[in-house]
Design a protein around this motif. Structure first.
Motif, PDB file in Angstrom:
ATOM      1  N   ALA A  45       0.819  -1.213   0.000  1.00  0.00           N
ATOM      2  CA  ALA A  45       0.000   0.000   0.000  1.00  0.00           C
ATOM      3  C   ALA A  45       0.852   1.263   0.000  1.00  0.00           C
ATOM      4  CB  ALA A  45      -0.925  -0.010   1.215  1.00  0.00           C
ATOM      5  N   ASP A  46       2.011   1.205   0.666  1.00  0.00           N
ATOM      6  CA  ASP A  46       2.883   2.379   0.743  1.00  0.00           C
ATOM      7  C   ASP A  46       3.595   2.675  -0.567  1.00  0.00           C
ATOM      8  OD1 ASP A  46       4.436   0.064   0.990  1.00  0.00           O
ATOM      9  OD2 ASP A  46       5.958   1.070   2.195  1.00  0.00           O
ATOM     10  N   TRP A  47       3.499   1.786  -1.541  1.00  0.00           N
ATOM     11  CA  TRP A  47       4.196   1.959  -2.813  1.00  0.00           C
ATOM     12  C   TRP A  47       3.225   2.234  -3.967  1.00  0.00           C
ATOM     13  CZ3 TRP A  47       9.028   3.101  -2.450  1.00  0.00           C
ATOM     14  CH2 TRP A  47       9.839   3.110  -3.572  1.00  0.00           C
ATOM     15  N   GLN A  48       1.931   2.229  -3.703  1.00  0.00           N
ATOM     16  CA  GLN A  48       0.923   2.405  -4.749  1.00  0.00           C
ATOM     17  C   GLN A  48       1.036   3.759  -5.464  1.00  0.00           C
ATOM     18  OE1 GLN A  48      -1.543   0.055  -5.810  1.00  0.00           O
ATOM     19  NE2 GLN A  48      -0.243  -1.309  -4.607  1.00  0.00           N
ATOM     20  N   ASP A  49       1.409   4.805  -4.725  1.00  0.00           N
ATOM     21  CA  ASP A  49       1.486   6.136  -5.336  1.00  0.00           C
ATOM     22  C   ASP A  49       2.874   6.480  -5.866  1.00  0.00           C
ATOM     23  OD1 ASP A  49       2.701   6.402  -2.836  1.00  0.00           O
ATOM     24  OD2 ASP A  49       1.899   8.412  -2.492  1.00  0.00           O
ATOM     25  N   LYS A  50       3.803   5.561  -5.780  1.00  0.00           N
ATOM     26  CA  LYS A  50       5.155   5.784  -6.319  1.00  0.00           C
ATOM     27  C   LYS A  50       5.150   5.525  -7.817  1.00  0.00           C
ATOM     28  CE  LYS A  50       6.562   6.484  -2.156  1.00  0.00           C
ATOM     29  NZ  LYS A  50       6.237   7.800  -1.654  1.00  0.00           N
ATOM     30  N   ILE A  51       6.049   6.191  -8.518  1.00  0.00           N
ATOM     31  CA  ILE A  51       6.074   6.145  -9.978  1.00  0.00           C
ATOM     32  C   ILE A  51       6.742   4.872 -10.484  1.00  0.00           C
ATOM     33  CG2 ILE A  51       6.860   7.328 -12.072  1.00  0.00           C
ATOM     34  CD1 ILE A  51       4.618   8.770 -10.426  1.00  0.00           C
ATOM     35  N   MET A  52       6.006   4.159 -11.335  1.00  0.00           N
ATOM     36  CA  MET A  52       6.539   2.953 -11.969  1.00  0.00           C
ATOM     37  C   MET A  52       7.358   3.317 -13.199  1.00  0.00           C
ATOM     38  SD  MET A  52       4.485  -0.340 -13.242  1.00  0.00           S
ATOM     39  CE  MET A  52       5.352  -1.751 -13.861  1.00  0.00           C
ATOM     40  N   HIS A  53       6.885   4.334 -13.934  1.00  0.00           N
ATOM     41  CA  HIS A  53       7.616   4.796 -15.119  1.00  0.00           C
ATOM     42  C   HIS A  53       7.121   6.188 -15.496  1.00  0.00           C
ATOM     43  CE1 HIS A  53       9.904   4.677 -18.818  1.00  0.00           C
ATOM     44  NE2 HIS A  53       8.820   5.044 -19.474  1.00  0.00           N
ATOM     45  N   ALA A  54       8.067   7.035 -15.894  1.00  0.00           N
ATOM     46  CA  ALA A  54       7.749   8.386 -16.366  1.00  0.00           C
ATOM     47  C   ALA A  54       8.688   8.745 -17.505  1.00  0.00           C
ATOM     48  CB  ALA A  54       7.896   9.397 -15.233  1.00  0.00           C
ATOM     49  N   THR A  55       8.191   9.528 -18.434  1.00  0.00           N
ATOM     50  CA  THR A  55       9.039  10.071 -19.499  1.00  0.00           C
ATOM     51  C   THR A  55       8.788  11.568 -19.625  1.00  0.00           C
ATOM     52  OG1 THR A  55       7.424   9.485 -21.207  1.00  0.00           O
ATOM     53  CG2 THR A  55       9.226   7.941 -20.850  1.00  0.00           C
ATOM     54  N   LEU A  56       9.860  12.272 -19.888  1.00  0.00           N
ATOM     55  CA  LEU A  56       9.841  13.717 -20.075  1.00  0.00           C
ATOM     56  C   LEU A  56      10.471  14.002 -21.426  1.00  0.00           C
ATOM     57  CD1 LEU A  56       9.628  16.707 -19.027  1.00  0.00           C
ATOM     58  CD2 LEU A  56      11.899  16.360 -18.050  1.00  0.00           C
TER      59      LEU A  56
END
Length: 136
Positions: A45-56
């Motif tokens: 549950a503590d990792w649900q809002d962490k980013i799995m992948h992002a691109t800029l």
């Protein structure tokens, strides 16, 4: 073939990428949390809002990243993300933003090879080299 940096963060990827988009004049083209992914049941549950992948996307350049679990997180070493702003004013603005709360390795200054050159690690732990090329 394209080569682009992939950065890992200890839970600050979303904040870092929003900062990079604003500072570098780029656009976040993808950002997904673990909780939004098909793998959501594989993390706590503590990792649900962490980013799995992002691109800029910044011009023709891509910067990618994610949050890495703390046991997989290591301080970046042996590389720097290099950017080449087209003007000294852009370099000064970007450098100042990265230096705020960061760690300066070399003040932004004229050198024999560049109009402006400096090295700084931003507050998110990413090492940057900023170089404004001198006219040929």
């Amino acid at each position: 073939m394209k080569i682009f940096p992939y950065l890992n963060f200890p839970g600050t990827c979303a904040e870092a990428f929003k900062f990079y988009a604003e500072t570098l004049g780029g656009e976040i083209t993808f950002m997904q949390t673990h909780g939004e992914s098909p793998m959501k049941d594989m993390v706590g549950a503590d990792w649900q809002d962490k980013i799995m992948h992002a691109t800029l996307q910044v011009g023709d350049n891509t910067l990618a990243g994610s949050d890495a679990p703390l046991h997989m997180q290591a301080k970046p070493a042996g590389f720097m993300v290099t950017i080449n702003p087209s003007t000294a004013d852009d370099a000064k603005r970007i450098y100042a933003a990265f230096a705020e709360g960061g760690n300066v390795q070399m003040e932004l200054q004229p050198t024999f090879w560049a109009l402006q050159f400096g090295m700084v690690t931003d507050r998110f732990g990413t090492p940057w080299m900023i170089n404004v090329e001198a006219a040929a």
